[in-house]
Design an enzyme around this catalytic site. Sequence first.
Site, mmCIF file in Angstrom:
data_model
loop_
_atom_site.group_PDB
_atom_site.id
_atom_site.type_symbol
_atom_site.label_atom_id
_atom_site.label_comp_id
_atom_site.label_asym_id
_atom_site.label_seq_id
_atom_site.Cartn_x
_atom_site.Cartn_y
_atom_site.Cartn_z
ATOM 1 N N LYS A 22 8.065 3.279 -45.648
ATOM 2 C CA LYS A 22 7.203 3.693 -44.527
ATOM 3 C C LYS A 22 6.728 2.475 -43.722
ATOM 4 C CE LYS A 22 2.592 4.522 -45.045
ATOM 5 N NZ LYS A 22 1.810 3.832 -44.006
ATOM 6 N N ASN A 23 6.252 1.451 -44.426
ATOM 7 C CA ASN A 23 5.660 0.323 -43.706
ATOM 8 C C ASN A 23 6.705 -0.588 -43.059
ATOM 9 O OD1 ASN A 23 3.190 1.313 -44.331
ATOM 10 N ND2 ASN A 23 2.660 -0.271 -45.822
ATOM 11 N N CYS A 119 -5.937 5.577 -41.981
ATOM 12 C CA CYS A 119 -6.781 5.806 -43.156
ATOM 13 C C CYS A 119 -8.131 5.109 -42.975
ATOM 14 C CB CYS A 119 -6.114 5.216 -44.395
ATOM 15 S SG CYS A 119 -4.762 6.198 -45.027
ATOM 16 N N ARG A 124 -11.109 -2.344 -40.380
ATOM 17 C CA ARG A 124 -9.774 -2.656 -39.879
ATOM 18 C C ARG A 124 -9.747 -3.060 -38.409
ATOM 19 N NH1 ARG A 124 -5.565 1.508 -42.593
ATOM 20 N NH2 ARG A 124 -4.298 -0.336 -42.777
ATOM 21 N N ASP A 308 -1.904 -1.617 -51.655
ATOM 22 C CA ASP A 308 -1.400 -0.238 -51.613
ATOM 23 C C ASP A 308 -1.042 0.312 -52.996
ATOM 24 O OD1 ASP A 308 -1.791 -0.127 -48.922
ATOM 25 O OD2 ASP A 308 0.319 -0.265 -48.358
ATOM 26 N N ARG A 400 1.699 11.520 -45.351
ATOM 27 C CA ARG A 400 1.950 10.366 -44.483
ATOM 28 C C ARG A 400 2.902 9.376 -45.145
ATOM 29 N NH1 ARG A 400 -2.884 7.204 -43.180
ATOM 30 N NH2 ARG A 400 -1.246 6.074 -42.128
HETATM 31 C C1 UD1 Z 1 -0.489 -2.774 -43.420
HETATM 32 C C2 UD1 Z 1 0.080 -1.551 -44.093
HETATM 33 C C3 UD1 Z 1 -0.919 -0.979 -45.098
HETATM 34 C C4 UD1 Z 1 -1.371 -2.065 -46.074
HETATM 35 C C5 UD1 Z 1 -1.837 -3.319 -45.337
HETATM 36 C C6 UD1 Z 1 -2.143 -4.472 -46.258
HETATM 37 C C7 UD1 Z 1 1.534 -0.652 -42.407
HETATM 38 C C8 UD1 Z 1 1.827 0.435 -41.445
HETATM 39 N N1 UD1 Z 1 0.394 -0.555 -43.100
HETATM 40 O O1 UD1 Z 1 -1.641 -2.342 -42.691
HETATM 41 O O2 UD1 Z 1 -0.287 0.089 -45.806
HETATM 42 O O3 UD1 Z 1 -2.426 -1.589 -46.873
HETATM 43 O O4 UD1 Z 1 -0.823 -3.745 -44.413
HETATM 44 O O5 UD1 Z 1 -1.056 -4.778 -47.061
HETATM 45 O O6 UD1 Z 1 2.330 -1.552 -42.578
HETATM 46 N N2 UD1 Z 1 -7.556 -7.505 -40.184
HETATM 47 C C9 UD1 Z 1 -8.415 -8.160 -39.345
HETATM 48 N N3 UD1 Z 1 -8.045 -8.320 -38.048
HETATM 49 C C10 UD1 Z 1 -6.853 -7.879 -37.541
HETATM 50 C C11 UD1 Z 1 -5.969 -7.211 -38.426
HETATM 51 C C12 UD1 Z 1 -6.358 -7.037 -39.742
HETATM 52 O O7 UD1 Z 1 -9.488 -8.586 -39.763
HETATM 53 O O8 UD1 Z 1 -6.572 -8.065 -36.368
HETATM 54 C C13 UD1 Z 1 -7.963 -7.271 -41.604
HETATM 55 C C14 UD1 Z 1 -8.075 -5.791 -41.916
HETATM 56 O O9 UD1 Z 1 -9.326 -5.294 -41.564
HETATM 57 C C15 UD1 Z 1 -7.847 -5.780 -43.402
HETATM 58 C C16 UD1 Z 1 -6.852 -6.925 -43.615
HETATM 59 O O10 UD1 Z 1 -6.939 -7.740 -42.448
HETATM 60 O O11 UD1 Z 1 -9.026 -6.052 -44.088
HETATM 61 C C17 UD1 Z 1 -5.419 -6.469 -43.801
HETATM 62 O O12 UD1 Z 1 -4.964 -5.787 -42.674
HETATM 63 P P1 UD1 Z 1 -3.443 -5.798 -42.188
HETATM 64 O O13 UD1 Z 1 -2.665 -6.754 -43.046
HETATM 65 O O14 UD1 Z 1 -3.424 -6.014 -40.729
HETATM 66 O O15 UD1 Z 1 -3.011 -4.331 -42.514
HETATM 67 P P2 UD1 Z 1 -2.296 -3.288 -41.597
HETATM 68 O O16 UD1 Z 1 -1.216 -3.953 -40.814
HETATM 69 O O17 UD1 Z 1 -3.300 -2.475 -40.890
#
Ligand code: UD1
Length: 421
Positions: A22-23, A119, A124, A308, A400
Amino acid sequence: MEKLLIEGGAPLKGRVKISGAKNAVLPIIAATLLGEEKESVLEEVPGLCDVKTISEIIESVGAKVRYNAENETLTVDATNLIATEAPTDLVRKMRASFLIIGPLLTRYGKAKISLPGGCAIGTRPIDLHLKGFEALGAKIEIGHGFISVTAPNGLVGNRIYLDFPSVGATENILMAAATAKGETYLENPAEEPEIVDLANFLNVMGAKIRGAGTNLIKITGVERLRGENYTIIPDRIEAGTYMLAAAMTKGDVFIENAIREHLKPVIAKLKDAGASLEESINGIRVYASGDLKSVDIKTMPYPGFPTDMQAQFMAMLAISKGKGQVIETVFENRFMHVEELRRMGANITVNERCAEVVGVEKLKASRVKATDLRAGAAMVLAALVADGVTEITALHHIDRGYHNLVEKLISLGAKIKRIEE
Ligand code: UD1
């Protein structure tokens, strides 16, 4: 309202085939928007709700999308797009919808999107995505729940350091920089296998990306990209979930397609817990006979223990001998499954980002909710070993991310059915 009914106690046995990740598939579908010539044909695309949502989002900007559920192939023709703004109702459904900004921005010099959903695990933010776009020369405007990103004169490569290796920000920057002028160096990027898969797809499309999967990625901008054929990697989180199901039920399951290199922390912790594993070229066999022992886990960016898999491990610790500690460092609010596991008799105490789980002899069936995607998986695992019939609601979260969950579990001998209330 639909719900799952699961009667615990059956050891899972047999073979299960893991679907495409999925990711990996979500950013790759977003990246098809960069195909100015030819269509893209993606293989091993799981029929998940999130795949449907991102497909609808790229359709809303003019891509022509066809999904063949039988052979799990998704065809995208993005040669003629008509818009650079996606409808709010679709974007709100899924945080990954923000991934269309990178490709639209680099291709058309602008993109607009409402603040993304997904979620409810922590706040985030998206500051790192925006910092990346700004470093490439884009202007950001935020207001009335929308984010507008513009670069009328095109993007220009730069050196970008991510304060945290965000998966989504790394993906968005990779896509945006792929056709920026000059070179981009991305320092401290996420190193997840899904990042490597996206970079591989972009390179097949004609991009020049080196170092994906390490802590420095170099992107040399090219003029334009074309649609291409690509096969998505297997889902390491789905694989990990079935590995736990095998161990927890004292079963014996061959998890076909599981890639050992992507699952090192999960494999190590399962072995520490007393499960037996045999790793081979086309999958991993997991079996267990005696009781499992508690282990400690701490979630980290890849190659650390995946956040995850945290909820699913907590379900396992709930029935393991001894006391295990779970520290969540990636998201600040990812313990919503604790309350649901407690309903089933789990002994868990939470102190901020640290949970302590004291294993109990048996969980008992109850009515529980899938509070988010992986929390839902944890409830399924707990139900598979609980005394009695557990009811799980809020299945849209599970849909999902787990393709054919019920069918796959039934084929392994689980007593599970999905009913309409
Ligand atoms: C992706 C995955 C999700 C997984 C996560 C961490 C997908 C579609 N989803 O989510 O399943 O749990 O990686 O392995 O691939 N953050 C910031 N600023 C930003 C972006 C992120 O502070 O601009 C923080 C978030 O709040 C969170 C952490 O960084 O605490 C990790 O987020 P991120 O690695 O970006 O996860 P996703 O890409 O949303």
